[in-house]
Design a protein around this motif. Sequence first.
Motif, PDB file in Angstrom:
ATOM      1  N   ALA A   1       0.859  -1.188   0.000  1.00  0.00           N
ATOM      2  CA  ALA A   1       0.000   0.000   0.000  1.00  0.00           C
ATOM      3  C   ALA A   1       0.892   1.233   0.000  1.00  0.00           C
ATOM      4  O   ALA A   1       1.868   1.315   0.746  1.00  0.00           O
ATOM      5  CB  ALA A   1      -0.911   0.024   1.226  1.00  0.00           C
TER       6      ALA A   1
ATOM      7  N   VAL B   1      -4.726   6.520  -2.326  1.00  0.00           N
ATOM      8  CA  VAL B   1      -4.188   5.275  -1.800  1.00  0.00           C
ATOM      9  C   VAL B   1      -4.093   4.276  -2.940  1.00  0.00           C
ATOM     10  O   VAL B   1      -5.067   4.083  -3.688  1.00  0.00           O
ATOM     11  CB  VAL B   1      -5.073   4.670  -0.689  1.00  0.00           C
ATOM     12  CG1 VAL B   1      -4.458   3.363  -0.175  1.00  0.00           C
ATOM     13  CG2 VAL B   1      -5.264   5.648   0.453  1.00  0.00           C
TER      14      VAL B   1
ATOM     15  N   SER C   1      -3.324   0.254  -3.529  1.00  0.00           N
ATOM     16  CA  SER C   1      -3.235  -1.041  -2.868  1.00  0.00           C
ATOM     17  C   SER C   1      -2.951  -2.079  -3.932  1.00  0.00           C
ATOM     18  O   SER C   1      -3.731  -2.221  -4.893  1.00  0.00           O
ATOM     19  CB  SER C   1      -4.537  -1.364  -2.137  1.00  0.00           C
ATOM     20  OG  SER C   1      -4.456  -2.605  -1.483  1.00  0.00           O
TER      21      SER C   1
ATOM     22  N   SER D   1      -7.046   2.599  -5.022  1.00  0.00           N
ATOM     23  CA  SER D   1      -8.178   2.130  -4.232  1.00  0.00           C
ATOM     24  C   SER D   1      -8.954   3.276  -3.596  1.00  0.00           C
ATOM     25  O   SER D   1     -10.141   3.139  -3.307  1.00  0.00           O
ATOM     26  CB  SER D   1      -7.713   1.147  -3.149  1.00  0.00           C
ATOM     27  OG  SER D   1      -6.815   1.780  -2.244  1.00  0.00           O
TER      28      SER D   1
END
Lengths: 113, 116
Positions: free
Chosen positions: B31, B48, B50, B55
């Motif tokens: 992440a 973010v 991931s 995400s």
Amino acid sequence: SQQGEEDPQALSIQEGENATMNCSYKTSINNLQWYRQNSGRGLVHLILIRSNEREKHSGRLRVTLDTSKKSSSLLITASRAADTASYFCATDGDNNAGNMLTFGGGTRLMVKP
Amino acid sequence: DTEVTQTPKHLVMGMTNKKSLKCEQHMGHRAMYWYKQKAKKPPELMFVYSYEKLSINESVPSRFSPECPNSSLLNLHLHALQPEDSALYLCASSQEGSWGFYNEQFFGPGTRLTVL
């Protein structure tokens, strides 16, 4: 948006004294973390406390968590001038993966030699 | 290697420029994050990634365009920025822990961006 509020916004103490910072948040959490930031630099992770824990220690740091009051406190004992920094609490709110952190407003700590 | 690196450290750009911020980590974290931080304010989450897929996008204007070329690299492409976009841009990474939850985030030193 800011999930947490920190109190006090600024704190000035003498070296050797203890420093206590408080954090309140609004929604349920998986965990709460505390970070430190020296002026204009990146954040450094200090400690993580999970929602089923009430207290955690790491060296001179002590963190408490009260999920019924949606609050946490960070205690730094025997402070040093090098502890001068901003301290932020961070919560993962309703994010199930716990990877979406929302930071509190921060406490600016100054430790005078 | 427990370090997140960011380049450049400082960037000054005009409103018509195109530039990119770069972030790299070799901790095997899956992440990666971009945050924006204004002076005396907390970091605000922007994106973010991931497992190399976007995400979370916190309603960031399209003049900021993230890219994750591989599991170690994260870029933030900047185009047609405004002076109010001037800030410290922080990159972070984290590892998936037990129970599928992510743990602490490791932050880079940041890029100080000034938009003229």
